[in-house]
Every structure is written in structure tokens, then in C-alpha cells.
Write a protein that holds these residues in place. Structure first.
Motif, mmCIF file in Angstrom:
data_model
loop_
_atom_site.group_PDB
_atom_site.id
_atom_site.type_symbol
_atom_site.label_atom_id
_atom_site.label_comp_id
_atom_site.label_asym_id
_atom_site.label_seq_id
_atom_site.Cartn_x
_atom_site.Cartn_y
_atom_site.Cartn_z
ATOM 1 N N LEU A 1 0.785 -1.281 0.113
ATOM 2 C CA LEU A 1 0.107 -0.105 0.000
ATOM 3 C C LEU A 1 0.767 1.187 0.136
ATOM 4 O O LEU A 1 0.163 2.436 -0.257
ATOM 5 C CB LEU A 1 -0.749 -0.133 1.140
ATOM 6 C CG LEU A 1 -1.967 -0.896 1.171
ATOM 7 C CD1 LEU A 1 -2.854 -0.852 2.591
ATOM 8 C CD2 LEU A 1 -2.800 -0.950 0.160
ATOM 9 N N ARG A 2 2.126 1.248 0.506
ATOM 10 C CA ARG A 2 2.696 2.375 0.552
ATOM 11 C C ARG A 2 4.071 2.717 -0.110
ATOM 12 O O ARG A 2 4.780 1.778 -0.478
ATOM 13 C CB ARG A 2 2.946 2.594 2.073
ATOM 14 C CG ARG A 2 1.720 2.971 3.084
ATOM 15 C CD ARG A 2 1.176 4.447 2.355
ATOM 16 N NE ARG A 2 0.164 4.883 3.250
ATOM 17 C CZ ARG A 2 -1.199 4.836 3.177
ATOM 18 N NH1 ARG A 2 -1.400 4.186 2.150
ATOM 19 N NH2 ARG A 2 -1.840 5.423 3.838
ATOM 20 N N PRO A 3 4.325 4.126 -0.605
ATOM 21 C CA PRO A 3 5.362 4.391 -1.263
ATOM 22 C C PRO A 3 6.641 3.926 -0.815
ATOM 23 O O PRO A 3 7.521 3.632 -1.311
ATOM 24 C CB PRO A 3 5.394 6.044 -1.306
ATOM 25 C CG PRO A 3 4.083 6.389 -0.768
ATOM 26 C CD PRO A 3 3.384 5.064 -0.026
ATOM 27 N N LYS B 1 7.562 2.037 12.015
ATOM 28 C CA LYS B 1 7.136 2.006 10.635
ATOM 29 C C LYS B 1 7.904 1.140 9.895
ATOM 30 O O LYS B 1 8.908 0.684 9.791
ATOM 31 C CB LYS B 1 7.136 3.601 10.260
ATOM 32 C CG LYS B 1 6.267 4.412 10.933
ATOM 33 C CD LYS B 1 6.270 5.811 10.295
ATOM 34 C CE LYS B 1 5.172 6.471 11.029
ATOM 35 N NZ LYS B 1 4.808 7.865 10.584
ATOM 36 N N VAL B 2 6.946 0.801 8.343
ATOM 37 C CA VAL B 2 7.996 0.119 7.566
ATOM 38 C C VAL B 2 8.304 0.910 6.443
ATOM 39 O O VAL B 2 7.597 1.931 6.253
ATOM 40 C CB VAL B 2 7.056 -1.117 7.010
ATOM 41 C CG1 VAL B 2 6.967 -2.160 8.035
ATOM 42 C CG2 VAL B 2 5.699 -0.618 6.376
ATOM 43 N N PRO B 3 9.213 0.570 5.463
ATOM 44 C CA PRO B 3 9.918 -0.561 5.335
ATOM 45 C C PRO B 3 11.083 -0.923 6.474
ATOM 46 O O PRO B 3 11.627 -0.134 7.038
ATOM 47 C CB PRO B 3 10.721 -0.622 4.158
ATOM 48 C CG PRO B 3 10.963 0.683 3.945
ATOM 49 C CD PRO B 3 9.994 1.565 4.519
ATOM 50 N N ASP C 1 14.087 2.229 7.647
ATOM 51 C CA ASP C 1 13.959 3.603 7.044
ATOM 52 C C ASP C 1 14.537 3.359 5.785
ATOM 53 O O ASP C 1 15.593 2.900 5.338
ATOM 54 C CB ASP C 1 14.716 4.532 7.956
ATOM 55 C CG ASP C 1 14.586 6.033 7.403
ATOM 56 O OD1 ASP C 1 13.762 6.850 7.720
ATOM 57 O OD2 ASP C 1 15.109 6.247 6.289
ATOM 58 N N PHE C 2 13.690 3.821 4.781
ATOM 59 C CA PHE C 2 13.993 3.671 3.409
ATOM 60 C C PHE C 2 15.447 4.224 2.700
ATOM 61 O O PHE C 2 16.214 3.733 2.000
ATOM 62 C CB PHE C 2 13.075 4.367 2.436
ATOM 63 C CG PHE C 2 13.143 6.003 2.286
ATOM 64 C CD1 PHE C 2 12.836 6.807 3.389
ATOM 65 C CD2 PHE C 2 13.981 6.468 1.101
ATOM 66 C CE1 PHE C 2 12.958 8.181 3.007
ATOM 67 C CE2 PHE C 2 14.095 7.837 1.181
ATOM 68 C CZ PHE C 2 13.800 8.740 1.951
ATOM 69 N N TRP C 3 16.033 5.190 3.758
ATOM 70 C CA TRP C 3 17.129 5.901 3.482
ATOM 71 C C TRP C 3 18.325 4.963 3.885
ATOM 72 O O TRP C 3 19.144 4.770 3.080
ATOM 73 C CB TRP C 3 17.327 7.407 4.038
ATOM 74 C CG TRP C 3 18.652 8.169 3.409
ATOM 75 C CD1 TRP C 3 19.683 8.343 4.057
ATOM 76 C CD2 TRP C 3 18.839 8.555 1.994
ATOM 77 N NE1 TRP C 3 20.752 8.750 3.243
ATOM 78 C CE2 TRP C 3 20.143 9.179 1.933
ATOM 79 C CE3 TRP C 3 18.082 8.717 1.184
ATOM 80 C CZ2 TRP C 3 20.305 9.627 0.926
ATOM 81 C CZ3 TRP C 3 18.466 9.330 -0.040
ATOM 82 C CH2 TRP C 3 19.756 10.187 -0.069
ATOM 83 N N ALA D 1 -10.165 1.330 10.938
ATOM 84 C CA ALA D 1 -10.721 2.134 11.812
ATOM 85 C C ALA D 1 -9.266 3.047 12.275
ATOM 86 O O ALA D 1 -9.459 4.216 12.305
ATOM 87 C CB ALA D 1 -11.243 1.341 13.081
ATOM 88 N N TYR D 2 -8.379 2.269 12.351
ATOM 89 C CA TYR D 2 -6.986 3.163 12.594
ATOM 90 C C TYR D 2 -6.651 3.958 11.776
ATOM 91 O O TYR D 2 -6.372 5.256 11.710
ATOM 92 C CB TYR D 2 -5.790 2.011 12.746
ATOM 93 C CG TYR D 2 -4.588 2.856 12.743
ATOM 94 C CD1 TYR D 2 -3.998 3.238 13.900
ATOM 95 C CD2 TYR D 2 -3.931 2.981 11.569
ATOM 96 C CE1 TYR D 2 -2.695 4.118 13.734
ATOM 97 C CE2 TYR D 2 -2.728 3.563 11.670
ATOM 98 C CZ TYR D 2 -1.881 4.099 12.705
ATOM 99 O OH TYR D 2 -0.863 4.924 12.693
ATOM 100 N N LEU D 3 -6.915 3.659 10.180
ATOM 101 C CA LEU D 3 -6.414 4.427 9.339
ATOM 102 C C LEU D 3 -7.308 5.698 9.221
ATOM 103 O O LEU D 3 -6.856 7.022 8.871
ATOM 104 C CB LEU D 3 -6.079 3.809 7.832
ATOM 105 C CG LEU D 3 -5.741 4.550 6.804
ATOM 106 C CD1 LEU D 3 -4.422 4.850 6.890
ATOM 107 C CD2 LEU D 3 -5.842 3.880 5.318
HETATM 108 N N1 LIG Z 1 10.926 7.669 6.976
HETATM 109 C C1 LIG Z 1 10.125 6.473 7.280
HETATM 110 C C2 LIG Z 1 8.801 6.887 6.768
HETATM 111 C C3 LIG Z 1 8.077 5.339 6.609
HETATM 112 C C4 LIG Z 1 6.644 5.297 6.653
HETATM 113 O O1 LIG Z 1 5.794 6.542 6.734
HETATM 114 N N2 LIG Z 1 6.076 4.039 6.532
HETATM 115 C C5 LIG Z 1 4.628 3.879 6.297
HETATM 116 C C6 LIG Z 1 4.541 2.721 5.228
HETATM 117 S S1 LIG Z 1 5.203 3.184 3.848
HETATM 118 C C7 LIG Z 1 4.254 3.420 7.558
HETATM 119 O O2 LIG Z 1 4.726 2.490 8.015
HETATM 120 N N3 LIG Z 1 2.870 3.762 7.972
HETATM 121 C C8 LIG Z 1 2.432 3.330 9.315
HETATM 122 C C9 LIG Z 1 1.480 4.482 10.003
HETATM 123 O O3 LIG Z 1 1.188 5.580 9.309
HETATM 124 O O4 LIG Z 1 0.963 4.323 10.984
HETATM 125 C C10 LIG Z 1 10.793 5.295 6.743
HETATM 126 O O5 LIG Z 1 11.208 5.010 5.569
HETATM 127 O O6 LIG Z 1 11.167 4.541 7.673
#
Ligand SMILES: N[C@@H](CCC(=O)N[C@@H](CS)C(=O)NCC(=O)O)C(=O)O
Length: 229
Positions: A17-19, A55-57, A68-70, A127-129
Motif C-alpha cells: 500500500l505504501r510508497p 514504521k515500515v519498510p 527507514d528507506f534511506w 478504523a486506525y487508518l
Molecule cells: N521515513 C520513514 C517513513 C516510513 C513510513 O511512513 N512508512 C509507512 C508505510 S510506507 C508506515 O509505516 N506507516 C504506518 C503508520 O502511518 O501508522 C521510513 O522509511 O522509515
């Protein structure tokens, strides 16, 4: 221990779902590295406690855990120097691409498709989102995405820096894609996976570029469940 990537998925584990997750999975594919994708969902923060991140990834590469993506990009370029580089030379311009992408492209996409994700989630996740994003936007998600067809031309206009570049070269990495491409591509994979909105229908160079990236690792992005617009 193998290589595993925690990725945010819908009820369908194949629907990423996510970038940010796309950035990392494309980076692994670029390095020709196999991985097991571990579907993760918003309320599963306890499953990431071992990584000290919420958070992921999150990448588990043998003994190493990287969030963290970086940081994942840096780890891959250091650990696998013989595979094609993700960042070529100075990383600062890539940081700028990520910043432009997050503040303009991704933020613009969010205002067009934010209400399309909840139906792809089960009740608890939905519900969370809905609550967390309505708090963030300060309004109902349906209001956030209201009149979106009429707002599409303004969004497309905001892509002009990318359009101009892709009119002259095949990818932001010039002749072949690199991490800057994957950062922006991830943002376009998100609406493709969640929304029927035809975001790029009239934006020829970007649409063709996205098609090329979809095809560059065929077993990967091309096979993801998408709305196809
Ligand atoms: N800078 C972060 C951003 C990660 C991010 O925002 N991930 C989203 C999915 S792509 C997430 O886990 N969201 C969970 C939430 O919003 O609760 C990273 O790469 O760790």
C-alpha cells in the motif's frame, strides 16, 4: 537467516500500500537480491519492536536489521558494492529528490486518493487508518478527496519538473534507473495499487517512464495487484 522485508499491505498481502515500501523493494530488485516480503499492517507495531521502529519498510538482512528507506539504501550500497549502485556519487541530490517528491508529489497524491485505501483493509486496520488520517488532515477523507477530477490538472502541473526531465532522458538516473527513480516511482505505485483514478492519463513522459520501471523487474512491480490506471 535469509533476507526479509516488512511491507505495508492491505487485506490482500500482495497489495503493497505504501510508497516507502516500494522504494526499498525496488532497491533490492535493482541489486538482484532475493527477499521474502513479510506483509505488515498498521496496527502491528509490536512486530517491529525488535527493530526499534514503528514504521515500515524494515529490512532484515542476515544478522542486520535496518529501518527507514534511506538507511536501507545505504546498507544495500555498502553491503553489495558489486551489484549496480542505487546512489551514484554525491547523495545530496537524491535527498533533494526525496524531499521534492514527499512534499509535492506524494502530498499531492494523498489529497487525491486518501479515501481509496480504507476499503482495502479489514475493520480494525480501517478504523486506525481513518482516524489517524482524518486527524492529520483535519477533515473527513471523503472531503479530502472531494472534487478530485477537477483538481487533477493542478496536480499534473506540479509534476512539470519531472516531465521536463523525462522529455530529455529515459530516467532520473539518466540512461538507467537509480534510487531517485525508485523514490518517485514508489509514490506512483501507491495510487496504482489503491485507486481507480487515472492520475497520469495525460502525462505522456511520466506514464511511459512508469511503464518502463514496471517492466524493469517484471517478477516484481508488474505482478502487483493494481487498478491499472
Ligand atoms: N521515513 C520513514 C517513513 C516510513 C513510513 O511512513 N512508512 C509507512 C508505510 S510506507 C508506515 O509505516 N506507516 C504506518 C503508520 O502511518 O501508522 C521510513 O522509511 O522509515
Amino acid at each position: 537467516m535469509g533476507r526479509q522485508l516488512f511491507e505495508l499491505c492491505g487485506t490482500d498481502p500482495l497489495r503493497v500500500l505504501r510508497p516507502f515500501c516500494w522504494r526499498s523493494s525496488m532497491a533490492l530488485a535493482h541489486k538482484n537480491l532475493d527477499l521474502a516480503s513479510l506483509p505488515w499492517r498498521f496496527t502491528g507495531t509490536d512486530r517491529l519492536a525488535f527493530a526499534g521502529h514503528e514504521k515500515v519498510p524494515v529490512l532484515v538482512d542476515g544478522e542486520r536489521v535496518v529501518a527507514d528507506f534511506w538507511a536501507i539504501m545505504q546498507r544495500l550500497d555498502v553491503a553489495y558494492p558489486d551489484a549496480p549502485s542505487l546512489v551514484r556519487g554525491n547523495p545530496a541530490p537524491y535527498r533533494f529528490v526525496a524531499s521534492w517528491n514527499d512534499h509535492v508529489v506524494q502530498a499531492g497524491i494523498a489529497r487525491l486518493v486518501a479515501s481509496d485505501t480504507p476499503p482495502l483493509l479489514d475493520e480494525t486496520e480501517r478504523a486506525y487508518l481513518v482516524e489517524s488520517r482524518e486527524n492529520r488532515f483535519g477533515k473527513k477523507l471523503e472531503e479530502v478527496t472531494g472534487a478530485r477530477e477537477a483538481r487533477l490538472p493542478t496536480f499534473r502541473q506540479s509534476l512539470q519538473p519531472l516531465r521536463a526531465l523525462l522529455a530529455d532522458q529515459a530516467s532520473t538516473g539518466r540512461d538507467s534507473p537509480d534510487y531517485a527513480d525508485f523514490i518517485i516511482f514508489g509514490s506512483f505505485m501507491w495510487p496504482l495499487g489503491v485507486s481507480p483514478l487515472k492520475l497520469l492519463a495525460a502525462v505522456a513522459p511520466i506514464l511511459a517512464w512508469r511503464e518502463r520501471l514496471l517492466g524493469c523487474h517484471p517478477a516484481h512491480a508488474r505482478n502487483a495487484p493494481c487498478f491499472g490506471a
